[in-house]
Design a protein around this motif. Structure first.
Motif, PDB file in Angstrom:
ATOM      1  N   GLU A 173       0.998  -1.093  -0.084  1.00 48.84           N
ATOM      2  CA  GLU A 173      -0.176  -0.146   0.449  1.00 48.84           C
ATOM      3  C   GLU A 173       0.932   1.273   0.106  1.00 48.84           C
ATOM      4  OE1 GLU A 173      -3.883   2.669   0.315  1.00 48.84           O
ATOM      5  OE2 GLU A 173      -3.471   0.158  -0.135  1.00 48.84           O
ATOM      6  N   LEU A 174       0.489   1.733  -0.932  1.00 45.82           N
ATOM      7  CA  LEU A 174       1.220   3.610  -1.026  1.00 45.82           C
ATOM      8  C   LEU A 174       0.970   3.742   0.032  1.00 45.82           C
ATOM      9  CD1 LEU A 174       1.392   4.107  -4.826  1.00 45.82           C
ATOM     10  CD2 LEU A 174       3.367   3.017  -3.111  1.00 45.82           C
ATOM     11  N   SER A 175       2.618   4.868   0.480  1.00 50.52           N
ATOM     12  CA  SER A 175       1.569   6.170   1.514  1.00 50.52           C
ATOM     13  C   SER A 175       1.424   7.443   0.732  1.00 50.52           C
ATOM     14  CB  SER A 175       3.085   6.817   2.314  1.00 50.52           C
ATOM     15  OG  SER A 175       3.781   7.325   1.515  1.00 50.52           O
ATOM     16  N   ILE A 176       0.525   8.236   1.628  1.00 50.91           N
ATOM     17  CA  ILE A 176       0.095   9.441   1.168  1.00 50.91           C
ATOM     18  C   ILE A 176       1.032  10.301   0.126  1.00 50.91           C
ATOM     19  CG2 ILE A 176      -1.015  11.894   1.366  1.00 50.91           C
ATOM     20  CD1 ILE A 176      -3.359   9.753   1.573  1.00 50.91           C
ATOM     21  N   GLY A 177       2.196  10.794   0.525  1.00 47.75           N
ATOM     22  CA  GLY A 177       3.072  10.758   0.130  1.00 47.75           C
ATOM     23  C   GLY A 177       3.802  10.443  -1.401  1.00 47.75           C
ATOM     24  N   GLU A 178       4.051   9.591  -1.314  1.00 49.95           N
ATOM     25  CA  GLU A 178       4.204   7.948  -2.153  1.00 49.95           C
ATOM     26  C   GLU A 178       3.221   9.112  -3.303  1.00 49.95           C
ATOM     27  OE1 GLU A 178       6.430   4.373  -0.728  1.00 49.95           O
ATOM     28  OE2 GLU A 178       4.559   4.576  -0.033  1.00 49.95           O
ATOM     29  N   LYS A 179       1.427   8.149  -3.208  1.00 45.51           N
ATOM     30  CA  LYS A 179       0.593   8.379  -3.661  1.00 45.51           C
ATOM     31  C   LYS A 179       0.600  10.020  -4.007  1.00 45.51           C
ATOM     32  CE  LYS A 179      -2.818   5.454  -2.317  1.00 45.51           C
ATOM     33  NZ  LYS A 179      -4.208   5.304  -1.927  1.00 45.51           N
ATOM     34  N   LEU A 180       1.132  11.145  -4.026  1.00 47.75           N
ATOM     35  CA  LEU A 180       0.934  11.915  -4.684  1.00 47.75           C
ATOM     36  C   LEU A 180       2.155  12.410  -5.438  1.00 47.75           C
ATOM     37  CD1 LEU A 180      -0.218  15.481  -4.442  1.00 47.75           C
ATOM     38  CD2 LEU A 180       1.135  15.771  -1.998  1.00 47.75           C
ATOM     39  N   VAL A 181       3.867  12.437  -5.002  1.00 45.87           N
ATOM     40  CA  VAL A 181       4.892  12.168  -5.243  1.00 45.87           C
ATOM     41  C   VAL A 181       4.173  11.082  -7.344  1.00 45.87           C
ATOM     42  CG1 VAL A 181       6.928  12.077  -6.306  1.00 45.87           C
ATOM     43  CG2 VAL A 181       6.130  11.954  -4.595  1.00 45.87           C
ATOM     44  N   GLN A 182       3.204  10.800  -6.846  1.00 44.14           N
ATOM     45  CA  GLN A 182       3.159   9.421  -8.368  1.00 44.14           C
ATOM     46  C   GLN A 182       2.381  10.320  -9.592  1.00 44.14           C
ATOM     47  OE1 GLN A 182       1.055   5.851  -7.657  1.00 44.14           O
ATOM     48  NE2 GLN A 182       2.210   4.621  -8.855  1.00 44.14           N
ATOM     49  N   ALA A 183       1.668  11.040  -8.396  1.00 41.27           N
ATOM     50  CA  ALA A 183       0.321  11.771  -9.014  1.00 41.27           C
ATOM     51  C   ALA A 183       0.578  12.571 -10.257  1.00 41.27           C
ATOM     52  CB  ALA A 183      -0.722  11.805  -8.229  1.00 41.27           C
ATOM     53  N   MET A 184       1.351  13.298  -9.802  1.00 46.37           N
ATOM     54  CA  MET A 184       2.957  14.329  -9.933  1.00 46.37           C
ATOM     55  C   MET A 184       3.662  13.906 -10.749  1.00 46.37           C
ATOM     56  SD  MET A 184       1.414  17.086  -8.988  1.00 46.37           S
ATOM     57  CE  MET A 184       0.195  18.046  -7.633  1.00 46.37           C
ATOM     58  N   LYS A 185       3.994  13.232 -11.223  1.00 42.28           N
ATOM     59  CA  LYS A 185       4.711  12.486 -11.955  1.00 42.28           C
ATOM     60  C   LYS A 185       4.201  11.892 -13.042  1.00 42.28           C
ATOM     61  CE  LYS A 185       9.464  10.945  -9.128  1.00 42.28           C
ATOM     62  NZ  LYS A 185      10.377   9.936  -8.846  1.00 42.28           N
ATOM     63  N   ASP A 186       3.296  11.185 -13.003  1.00 42.15           N
ATOM     64  CA  ASP A 186       2.058  10.607 -13.962  1.00 42.15           C
ATOM     65  C   ASP A 186       0.492  11.058 -13.814  1.00 42.15           C
ATOM     66  OD1 ASP A 186       1.046   9.443 -16.001  1.00 42.15           O
ATOM     67  OD2 ASP A 186       1.453   7.100 -14.866  1.00 42.15           O
ATOM     68  N   PRO A 187       0.280  12.151 -14.590  1.00 43.14           N
ATOM     69  CA  PRO A 187      -0.995  12.445 -14.524  1.00 43.14           C
ATOM     70  C   PRO A 187      -2.063  12.129 -14.941  1.00 43.14           C
ATOM     71  CG  PRO A 187       0.782  14.495 -15.476  1.00 43.14           C
ATOM     72  CD  PRO A 187       1.097  13.103 -15.299  1.00 43.14           C
ATOM     73  N   GLN A 230      -6.104  12.394  -9.636  1.00 39.90           N
ATOM     74  CA  GLN A 230      -6.505  13.155  -9.422  1.00 39.90           C
ATOM     75  C   GLN A 230      -7.437  14.649  -9.586  1.00 39.90           C
ATOM     76  OE1 GLN A 230      -4.395  15.281 -11.523  1.00 39.90           O
ATOM     77  NE2 GLN A 230      -2.722  13.123 -11.609  1.00 39.90           N
ATOM     78  N   GLU A 231      -8.698  13.431  -8.769  1.00 40.85           N
ATOM     79  CA  GLU A 231      -9.756  14.163  -8.425  1.00 40.85           C
ATOM     80  C   GLU A 231      -9.360  14.883  -7.130  1.00 40.85           C
ATOM     81  OE1 GLU A 231     -14.378  13.692  -6.867  1.00 40.85           O
ATOM     82  OE2 GLU A 231     -13.241  11.724  -8.639  1.00 40.85           O
ATOM     83  N   GLU A 278      -7.705  11.367  -0.223  1.00 45.42           N
ATOM     84  CA  GLU A 278      -7.596  10.528  -0.863  1.00 45.42           C
ATOM     85  C   GLU A 278      -8.442   8.858   0.182  1.00 45.42           C
ATOM     86  OE1 GLU A 278      -5.702   8.437  -3.316  1.00 45.42           O
ATOM     87  OE2 GLU A 278      -6.497   9.953  -3.890  1.00 45.42           O
ATOM     88  N   THR A 279      -8.185   9.178   1.717  1.00 46.03           N
ATOM     89  CA  THR A 279      -8.766   8.442   2.404  1.00 46.03           C
ATOM     90  C   THR A 279     -10.034   8.499   3.379  1.00 46.03           C
ATOM     91  OG1 THR A 279      -7.466   9.704   4.265  1.00 46.03           O
ATOM     92  CG2 THR A 279      -5.927   8.499   3.340  1.00 46.03           C
ATOM     93  N   GLY A 280     -11.169  10.002   3.329  1.00 45.69           N
ATOM     94  CA  GLY A 280     -11.591   9.636   3.974  1.00 45.69           C
ATOM     95  C   GLY A 280     -11.589  10.022   5.123  1.00 45.69           C
ATOM     96  N   LYS A 281     -10.795  10.160   5.767  1.00 43.78           N
ATOM     97  CA  LYS A 281     -10.232  10.532   7.055  1.00 43.78           C
ATOM     98  C   LYS A 281      -9.357  11.868   7.821  1.00 43.78           C
ATOM     99  CE  LYS A 281      -8.849   5.746   7.835  1.00 43.78           C
ATOM    100  NZ  LYS A 281      -7.754   4.519   8.135  1.00 43.78           N
ATOM    101  N   ASP A 282      -9.803  11.988   8.369  1.00 39.33           N
ATOM    102  CA  ASP A 282      -9.473  13.673   9.210  1.00 39.33           C
ATOM    103  C   ASP A 282      -8.541  13.540   9.228  1.00 39.33           C
ATOM    104  OD1 ASP A 282      -9.185  15.950   9.382  1.00 39.33           O
ATOM    105  OD2 ASP A 282     -11.097  15.906  11.389  1.00 39.33           O
ATOM    106  N   PRO A 283      -7.308  14.456   9.050  1.00 43.42           N
ATOM    107  CA  PRO A 283      -5.682  14.360   8.883  1.00 43.42           C
ATOM    108  C   PRO A 283      -5.458  15.006  10.478  1.00 43.42           C
ATOM    109  CG  PRO A 283      -5.983  16.011   7.266  1.00 43.42           C
ATOM    110  CD  PRO A 283      -7.787  15.583   7.399  1.00 43.42           C
TER     111      PRO A 283
END
Length: 68
Positions: free
Chosen positions: A3-17, A23-24, A60-65
């Motif tokens: 499972e990717l961390s939130i930071g990893e998901k963000l970096v991946q999304a920025m690298k590959d739009p 994207q949402e 992304e998670t639906g949880k309150d950070p």
């Protein structure tokens, strides 16, 4: 598969739009962050970047950070 961390998901999304699932979250977080930054309430740039990351995590998670 790991499972990717939130930071990893963000970096991946920025690298590959083309990653549709994140994207949402990016668009929503960007719009709210932009409104906050243009309101004049932001006193330091790090506040804006933290807000964007927290909003992205929330969408992304639906949880309150704030519950970390």
């Amino acid at each position: 598969m790991k499972e990717l961390s939130i930071g990893e998901k963000l970096v991946q999304a920025m690298k590959d739009p083309s990653t549709i699932e994140t994207q949402e979250s990016i668009v929503k977080a960007m719009e709210l962050t932009k409104a906050y930054a243009s309101s004049g309430s932001a006193t330091h740039f790090s506040t804006v970047t933290k807000l964007f990351f927290d909003l992205f995590e929330m969408f992304e998670t639906g949880k309150d950070p704030r519950t970390k």
